[in-house]
Design a protein around this motif. Sequence first.
Motif, PDB file in Angstrom:
ATOM      1  N   ALA A  88       0.854  -1.242   0.011  1.00  7.56           N
ATOM      2  CA  ALA A  88       0.003   0.146  -0.046  1.00  7.56           C
ATOM      3  C   ALA A  88       0.747   1.361   0.128  1.00  7.56           C
ATOM      4  CB  ALA A  88      -1.030   0.008   1.148  1.00  7.56           C
ATOM      5  N   TRP A  89       0.154   2.403  -0.421  1.00 11.31           N
ATOM      6  CA  TRP A  89       0.812   3.573  -0.027  1.00 11.31           C
ATOM      7  C   TRP A  89      -0.547   4.773   0.609  1.00 11.31           C
ATOM      8  CZ3 TRP A  89      -1.025   7.923  -2.214  1.00 11.31           C
ATOM      9  CH2 TRP A  89      -1.800   7.843  -3.608  1.00 11.31           C
ATOM     10  N   ARG A  90       0.342   5.841   0.929  1.00 12.94           N
ATOM     11  CA  ARG A  90      -0.850   6.870   1.527  1.00 12.94           C
ATOM     12  C   ARG A  90       0.266   7.875   1.740  1.00 12.94           C
ATOM     13  NH1 ARG A  90      -0.369   8.361   6.707  1.00 12.94           N
ATOM     14  NH2 ARG A  90       0.750   7.001   8.404  1.00 12.94           N
ATOM     15  N   ASN A  91      -0.231   9.078   1.851  1.00 13.70           N
ATOM     16  CA  ASN A  91       0.256  10.534   2.036  1.00 13.70           C
ATOM     17  C   ASN A  91       0.688  10.329   3.573  1.00 13.70           C
ATOM     18  OD1 ASN A  91      -2.915  11.091   2.419  1.00 13.70           O
ATOM     19  ND2 ASN A  91      -1.747  12.828   3.664  1.00 13.70           N
ATOM     20  N   ARG A 121      -5.816  -5.465 -11.081  1.00 10.64           N
ATOM     21  CA  ARG A 121      -6.067  -6.184  -9.996  1.00 10.64           C
ATOM     22  C   ARG A 121      -6.952  -5.462  -8.964  1.00 10.64           C
ATOM     23  NH1 ARG A 121      -0.401  -9.373  -8.197  1.00 10.64           N
ATOM     24  NH2 ARG A 121      -1.879  -9.790  -6.400  1.00 10.64           N
ATOM     25  N   LYS A 122      -7.134  -6.299  -7.853  1.00  8.41           N
ATOM     26  CA  LYS A 122      -8.295  -5.767  -6.762  1.00  8.41           C
ATOM     27  C   LYS A 122      -7.389  -4.737  -5.834  1.00  8.41           C
ATOM     28  CE  LYS A 122     -11.541  -7.680  -3.650  1.00  8.41           C
ATOM     29  NZ  LYS A 122     -12.026  -8.936  -3.192  1.00  8.41           N
ATOM     30  N   LEU A 183      -4.997   9.778   2.790  1.00  5.93           N
ATOM     31  CA  LEU A 183      -5.539   9.051   1.595  1.00  5.93           C
ATOM     32  C   LEU A 183      -4.488   8.363   0.900  1.00  5.93           C
ATOM     33  CD1 LEU A 183      -8.245   9.088  -0.479  1.00  5.93           C
ATOM     34  CD2 LEU A 183      -7.085  11.137  -1.531  1.00  5.93           C
ATOM     35  N   GLY A 184      -4.904   7.090   0.348  1.00  4.20           N
ATOM     36  CA  GLY A 184      -3.978   6.182  -0.223  1.00  4.20           C
ATOM     37  C   GLY A 184      -4.647   5.050  -0.884  1.00  4.20           C
ATOM     38  N   ILE A 185      -3.682   3.968  -1.396  1.00  3.45           N
ATOM     39  CA  ILE A 185      -4.259   2.852  -2.265  1.00  3.45           C
ATOM     40  C   ILE A 185      -3.713   1.665  -1.509  1.00  3.45           C
ATOM     41  CG2 ILE A 185      -4.467   1.810  -4.307  1.00  3.45           C
ATOM     42  CD1 ILE A 185      -4.854   4.590  -5.733  1.00  3.45           C
ATOM     43  N   GLY A 186      -4.331   0.518  -1.612  1.00  2.00           N
ATOM     44  CA  GLY A 186      -3.808  -0.653  -1.086  1.00  2.00           C
ATOM     45  C   GLY A 186      -4.258  -2.052  -2.140  1.00  2.00           C
ATOM     46  N   LEU A 187      -3.270  -2.916  -2.084  1.00  2.00           N
ATOM     47  CA  LEU A 187      -3.596  -4.249  -2.758  1.00  2.00           C
ATOM     48  C   LEU A 187      -3.402  -5.360  -1.838  1.00  2.00           C
ATOM     49  CD1 LEU A 187      -3.771  -5.679  -5.342  1.00  2.00           C
ATOM     50  CD2 LEU A 187      -1.719  -5.831  -5.621  1.00  2.00           C
ATOM     51  N   THR A 188      -4.695  -5.928  -1.415  1.00  2.00           N
ATOM     52  CA  THR A 188      -4.875  -6.924  -0.575  1.00  2.00           C
ATOM     53  C   THR A 188      -5.582  -8.198  -1.087  1.00  2.00           C
ATOM     54  OG1 THR A 188      -6.772  -6.169   0.239  1.00  2.00           O
ATOM     55  CG2 THR A 188      -4.937  -5.359   1.492  1.00  2.00           C
ATOM     56  N   PHE A 195       2.163  -6.347  -9.602  1.00  2.00           N
ATOM     57  CA  PHE A 195       1.411  -5.542  -9.660  1.00  2.00           C
ATOM     58  C   PHE A 195       1.820  -4.351 -10.244  1.00  2.00           C
ATOM     59  CE2 PHE A 195       3.205  -4.988  -5.682  1.00  2.00           C
ATOM     60  CZ  PHE A 195       2.788  -3.477  -5.135  1.00  2.00           C
ATOM     61  N   ASP A 196       0.874  -3.450 -10.815  1.00  2.00           N
ATOM     62  CA  ASP A 196       1.559  -2.039 -11.370  1.00  2.00           C
ATOM     63  C   ASP A 196       0.453  -1.222 -11.557  1.00  2.00           C
ATOM     64  OD1 ASP A 196       2.657  -0.382 -13.201  1.00  2.00           O
ATOM     65  OD2 ASP A 196       3.908  -1.594 -14.140  1.00  2.00           O
TER      66      ASP A 196
END
Length: 218
Positions: A88-91, A121-122, A183-188, A195-196
């Motif tokens: 994941a990433w976030r500010n 991907r999800k 705010l961020g986005i994750g892949l779980t 992933f990209d």
Amino acid sequence: MFVVPSAATTLESIRTPMTPYHLLDFTNPETITICKTMSDADIGGFSTVSLDQVPATASAPAHIRFHGNISIDLPPNRPDIQRSGFAAWRNKDRGPTLFGKSLWDVDPYIFLAVRLKSDGRKYFVNVQTESIVHTDIHQHRLYSGTPGEWDTVLLKWTDFVRTNYGQVVQPQSEIMTQKVRTLGIGLTDRVPGPFDLCIANMWATNRLQDGDSHRNRS
């Protein structure tokens, strides 16, 4: 014939902003410096994650590239770790102002808009607010109708779901849109492999036409 608008109509127009409220604009190369990555590697796992700035080209805006490799292998000698495989990433938390904590107020807006290019991907958008439970995260699935192509997706703030440590919790509570902290986005999805995901911009809006083909996701 000139018709004088009613006071109610005039006040509603004042309260409903129609210009975008940019939250994380990655066409500005400085924005990536206020973001950080996370993965199961932080607890001994083997997933990798990178966040890179990519300059604009003739066919793509400047953006960040969130990429790496998901591994579900468990760390050795850590019987307390039963699940692995996330990135994941976030500010980062922003510094205080003269008026207190630096927070986003997106309450006047209906949608979060995300300009992206997905590998299909999800992914989930993750939002942290000044909620009573500090570890709560409100999440929304980040769909893309055109994997491999640039797309703009609209997500209703009211459709975000309250979670804690990756699990939906009860009772559900409305997201505190007046006090958004990160705010961020994750892949779980825990699917091993690369992933990209590319992100150019994330902003709050009331304009349905900000989404490609007037689409929105709920």
